[in-house]
Design an enzyme around this catalytic site. Structure first.
Site, PDB file in Angstrom:
ATOM      1  N   SER A 119      36.748  12.318  26.831  1.00  0.00           N
ATOM      2  CA  SER A 119      36.668  13.535  27.629  1.00  0.00           C
ATOM      3  C   SER A 119      35.413  13.530  28.485  1.00  0.00           C
ATOM      4  O   SER A 119      35.209  14.433  29.283  1.00  0.00           O
ATOM      5  CB  SER A 119      36.649  14.753  26.711  1.00  0.00           C
ATOM      6  OG  SER A 119      35.592  14.628  25.792  1.00  0.00           O
ATOM      7  N   HIS A 140      43.042  11.065  29.979  1.00  0.00           N
ATOM      8  CA  HIS A 140      42.510  12.198  29.219  1.00  0.00           C
ATOM      9  C   HIS A 140      43.628  13.203  28.960  1.00  0.00           C
ATOM     10  O   HIS A 140      44.055  13.909  29.877  1.00  0.00           O
ATOM     11  CB  HIS A 140      41.352  12.831  30.022  1.00  0.00           C
ATOM     12  CG  HIS A 140      40.697  13.974  29.340  1.00  0.00           C
ATOM     13  ND1 HIS A 140      40.130  15.016  30.028  1.00  0.00           N
ATOM     14  CD2 HIS A 140      40.508  14.248  28.028  1.00  0.00           C
ATOM     15  CE1 HIS A 140      39.622  15.879  29.161  1.00  0.00           C
ATOM     16  NE2 HIS A 140      39.846  15.435  27.957  1.00  0.00           N
ATOM     17  N   GLU A 152      44.957  13.844  32.631  1.00  0.00           N
ATOM     18  CA  GLU A 152      43.987  13.603  33.700  1.00  0.00           C
ATOM     19  C   GLU A 152      43.654  12.109  33.676  1.00  0.00           C
ATOM     20  O   GLU A 152      43.177  11.602  32.657  1.00  0.00           O
ATOM     21  CB  GLU A 152      42.766  14.443  33.350  1.00  0.00           C
ATOM     22  CG  GLU A 152      41.689  14.520  34.362  1.00  0.00           C
ATOM     23  CD  GLU A 152      40.622  15.527  33.915  1.00  0.00           C
ATOM     24  OE1 GLU A 152      40.081  16.180  34.792  1.00  0.00           O
ATOM     25  OE2 GLU A 152      40.320  15.654  32.706  1.00  0.00           O
ATOM     26  N   ASN A 190      37.172  19.404  32.406  1.00  0.00           N
ATOM     27  CA  ASN A 190      35.985  19.823  31.653  1.00  0.00           C
ATOM     28  C   ASN A 190      34.839  20.260  32.549  1.00  0.00           C
ATOM     29  O   ASN A 190      33.993  21.052  32.149  1.00  0.00           O
ATOM     30  CB  ASN A 190      35.541  18.719  30.697  1.00  0.00           C
ATOM     31  CG  ASN A 190      36.410  18.697  29.451  1.00  0.00           C
ATOM     32  OD1 ASN A 190      36.944  19.726  29.048  1.00  0.00           O
ATOM     33  ND2 ASN A 190      36.569  17.541  28.855  1.00  0.00           N
TER      34      ASN A 190
HETATM   35  N1  3HC Z   1      56.093  19.783  20.163  1.00  0.00           N
HETATM   36  C1  3HC Z   1      56.672  20.371  21.219  1.00  0.00           C
HETATM   37  N2  3HC Z   1      56.562  21.669  21.519  1.00  0.00           N
HETATM   38  C2  3HC Z   1      55.851  22.442  20.688  1.00  0.00           C
HETATM   39  C3  3HC Z   1      55.212  21.910  19.545  1.00  0.00           C
HETATM   40  C4  3HC Z   1      55.359  20.517  19.289  1.00  0.00           C
HETATM   41  N3  3HC Z   1      54.778  19.909  18.246  1.00  0.00           N
HETATM   42  N4  3HC Z   1      54.562  22.909  18.934  1.00  0.00           N
HETATM   43  C5  3HC Z   1      54.778  24.019  19.659  1.00  0.00           C
HETATM   44  N5  3HC Z   1      55.556  23.735  20.716  1.00  0.00           N
HETATM   45  C6  3HC Z   1      55.994  24.642  21.798  1.00  0.00           C
HETATM   46  C7  3HC Z   1      56.570  25.952  21.297  1.00  0.00           C
HETATM   47  O1  3HC Z   1      57.944  25.838  21.029  1.00  0.00           O
HETATM   48  C8  3HC Z   1      56.307  26.861  22.472  1.00  0.00           C
HETATM   49  O2  3HC Z   1      57.270  26.592  23.506  1.00  0.00           O
HETATM   50  P1  3HC Z   1      57.985  27.791  24.321  1.00  0.00           P
HETATM   51  O3  3HC Z   1      56.864  28.450  25.077  1.00  0.00           O
HETATM   52  O4  3HC Z   1      58.961  27.076  25.190  1.00  0.00           O
HETATM   53  O5  3HC Z   1      58.587  28.661  23.268  1.00  0.00           O
HETATM   54  C9  3HC Z   1      54.972  26.379  22.999  1.00  0.00           C
HETATM   55  O6  3HC Z   1      54.857  25.016  22.551  1.00  0.00           O
HETATM   56  C10 3HC Z   1      53.812  27.198  22.474  1.00  0.00           C
HETATM   57  O7  3HC Z   1      53.805  27.103  21.053  1.00  0.00           O
HETATM   58  P2  3HC Z   1      53.447  28.318  20.055  1.00  0.00           P
HETATM   59  O8  3HC Z   1      54.348  29.480  20.314  1.00  0.00           O
HETATM   60  O9  3HC Z   1      53.393  27.801  18.672  1.00  0.00           O
HETATM   61  O10 3HC Z   1      51.997  28.649  20.359  1.00  0.00           O
HETATM   62  P3  3HC Z   1      51.349  29.709  21.296  1.00  0.00           P
HETATM   63  O11 3HC Z   1      52.282  30.351  22.228  1.00  0.00           O
HETATM   64  O12 3HC Z   1      50.533  30.539  20.385  1.00  0.00           O
HETATM   65  O13 3HC Z   1      50.415  28.739  22.157  1.00  0.00           O
HETATM   66  C11 3HC Z   1      48.802  27.109  22.609  1.00  0.00           C
HETATM   67  C12 3HC Z   1      49.522  27.853  21.524  1.00  0.00           C
HETATM   68  C13 3HC Z   1      49.738  26.165  23.312  1.00  0.00           C
HETATM   69  C14 3HC Z   1      47.699  26.291  21.906  1.00  0.00           C
HETATM   70  C15 3HC Z   1      48.220  28.137  23.632  1.00  0.00           C
HETATM   71  O14 3HC Z   1      47.466  29.098  22.957  1.00  0.00           O
HETATM   72  C16 3HC Z   1      47.359  27.478  24.671  1.00  0.00           C
HETATM   73  O15 3HC Z   1      47.855  26.928  25.634  1.00  0.00           O
HETATM   74  N6  3HC Z   1      46.017  27.558  24.493  1.00  0.00           N
HETATM   75  C17 3HC Z   1      45.087  26.925  25.390  1.00  0.00           C
HETATM   76  C18 3HC Z   1      44.991  25.455  25.055  1.00  0.00           C
HETATM   77  C19 3HC Z   1      44.079  24.720  25.995  1.00  0.00           C
HETATM   78  O16 3HC Z   1      43.456  25.264  26.880  1.00  0.00           O
HETATM   79  N7  3HC Z   1      43.993  23.409  25.762  1.00  0.00           N
HETATM   80  C20 3HC Z   1      43.160  22.556  26.560  1.00  0.00           C
HETATM   81  C21 3HC Z   1      41.836  22.493  25.913  1.00  0.00           C
HETATM   82  S1  3HC Z   1      40.724  21.488  26.846  1.00  0.00           S
HETATM   83  C22 3HC Z   1      41.027  19.945  26.338  1.00  0.00           C
HETATM   84  O17 3HC Z   1      41.885  19.661  25.547  1.00  0.00           O
HETATM   85  C23 3HC Z   1      40.127  18.907  26.916  1.00  0.00           C
HETATM   86  C24 3HC Z   1      39.165  18.384  25.885  1.00  0.00           C
HETATM   87  O18 3HC Z   1      38.471  17.279  26.462  1.00  0.00           O
HETATM   88  C25 3HC Z   1      38.153  19.404  25.421  1.00  0.00           C
END
Ligand code: 3HC
Length: 291
Positions: A119, A140, A152, A190
């Site tokens: 990252s 990424h 990315e 990031n």
């Molecule tokens: N496989 C496929 N799909 C899945 C799954 C899996 N294992 N687990 C869950 N899903 C699907 C669900 O079915 C749902 O789909 P739908 O919208 O079509 O119904 C969707 O994914 C969302 O799942 P949930 O309902 O369980 O979860 P939430 O709605 O509570 O969302 C979240 C959880 C996706 C984590 C959401 O809160 C989110 O997007 N948060 C922000 C995450 C983010 O910003 N990530 C990036 C961080 S930065 C990074 O990673 C970079 C690093 O370098 C720091």
């Protein structure tokens, strides 16, 4: 060149997610961890995640079984010797990554593309440890990998256009949208996300608002899926601290400087959800505010 076989080094949170999406997308996938115990823990995480996909109707049980059939775990790097693409997702340590790329370069055939899920570490640091710097790039992935639709890509000054084109076709075949950044600390996501998260910590540290109101503000005020303090707990405070330090070292601008509270929490072992406590005390039964 077409990618047919994939290797993933590291079966932690990111490695397991990357291996899952590769196997689900039809690729013969080998995932490597250092010991049988760590490997089994990662594979269990992967099986749980793919099970959730079935429960949510994203995948049939036949597709799950076929994906798991395409997936193999190993503790030997030599098992990656027949891979077209190897994606590294080990700890964010430059020395560890350089050593790993040196070994992969010796083990893998000349056509293999070597990618890093880092990252923050410049890709040239890893490319320059190999004899194939034109076939090394950054890939990424975002957390949680099976759900987030972005990858990315990072093109080092040595990465060839052909490597980027092959990697792009691969990334899109995973059902992800690909964006490309130059090899500069923070890349795109990031570089924008981390100063925002750090500002939320400063706001909380300075008593401007409660943690709940900061989170609710961004969820309801801007339709973010999570508020910044919840997202920090999700991504990991240690990870964010690490990235912030790299950005600050690179740019020497105050918006990247980790706030004292972040440093204190990391030192105390409050690393977020994974440690049971971050801005919210999950082990103690707390949860981020429901909106
Ligand atoms: N496989 C496929 N799909 C899945 C799954 C899996 N294992 N687990 C869950 N899903 C699907 C669900 O079915 C749902 O789909 P739908 O919208 O079509 O119904 C969707 O994914 C969302 O799942 P949930 O309902 O369980 O979860 P939430 O709605 O509570 O969302 C979240 C959880 C996706 C984590 C959401 O809160 C989110 O997007 N948060 C922000 C995450 C983010 O910003 N990530 C990036 C961080 S930065 C990074 O990673 C970079 C690093 O370098 C720091």
């Amino acid at each position: 060149m077409d990618i047919k076989t994939v290797g993933v080094v590291g079966c932690g949170l990111m490695g397991a997610g990357i291996a899952e999406v590769c196997a689900r997308s039809g690729y013969d996938t080998v995932v490597r961890e250092v010991t049988d115990e760590v490997l089994e823990k990662g594979m269990e995480r992967l099986r749980r995640s793919i099970g959730t996909a079935v429960e949510r109707g994203k995948l049939s049980s036949e597709e799950r079984d076929a994906a798991l059939g395409r997936l193999r775990g190993s503790t030997r790097l030599e098992e990656l010797a027949d891979r077209d693409l190897v994606i590294e997702a080990v700890v964010e340590s430059l020395d560890t990554k350089r050593e790993l790329f040196r070994t992969l370069d010796a083990v893998c055939p000349p056509h293999t593309i070597l990618a890093s899920n880092t990252s923050s570490i410049p890709i040239i640091e890893m490319a320059s440890a190999t004899q194939r710097p034109d076939r090394v790039l950054g890939m990424h992935f975002m957390n949680p990998v099976p759900v987030m639709r972005l990858i990315e890509f990072v093109q080092a000054i040595t990465t060839s256009e052909e490597t980027l084109a092959t990697a792009r076709a691969f990334g899109e075949s995973l059902g992800k949208r690909v964006i490309v950044a130059k090899d500069r600390a923070g890349f795109i996501v990031n570089m924008l996300l981390v100063p925002y998260l750090l500002e939320a910590i400063r706001m909380y540290e300075n008593g401007v608002a409660s943690r709940e109101d900061i989170d609710i503000g961004m969820v309801l005020g801007t339709n973010h899926p999570m508020g910044p303090l919840t997202l920090l707990d999700y991504v990991g405070l240690d990870t964010t601290y690490y990235i912030a330090n790299i950005l600050f070292e690179e740019f020497r601008q105050s918006q990247y400087a980790p706030p004292p509270l972040l440093k204190q929490m990391v030192t105390a072992g409050f690393h977020g959800r994974k440690s049971g406590r971050g801005f919210y005390d999950y082990a103690g039964g707390e949860q981020p505010p429901k909106v």
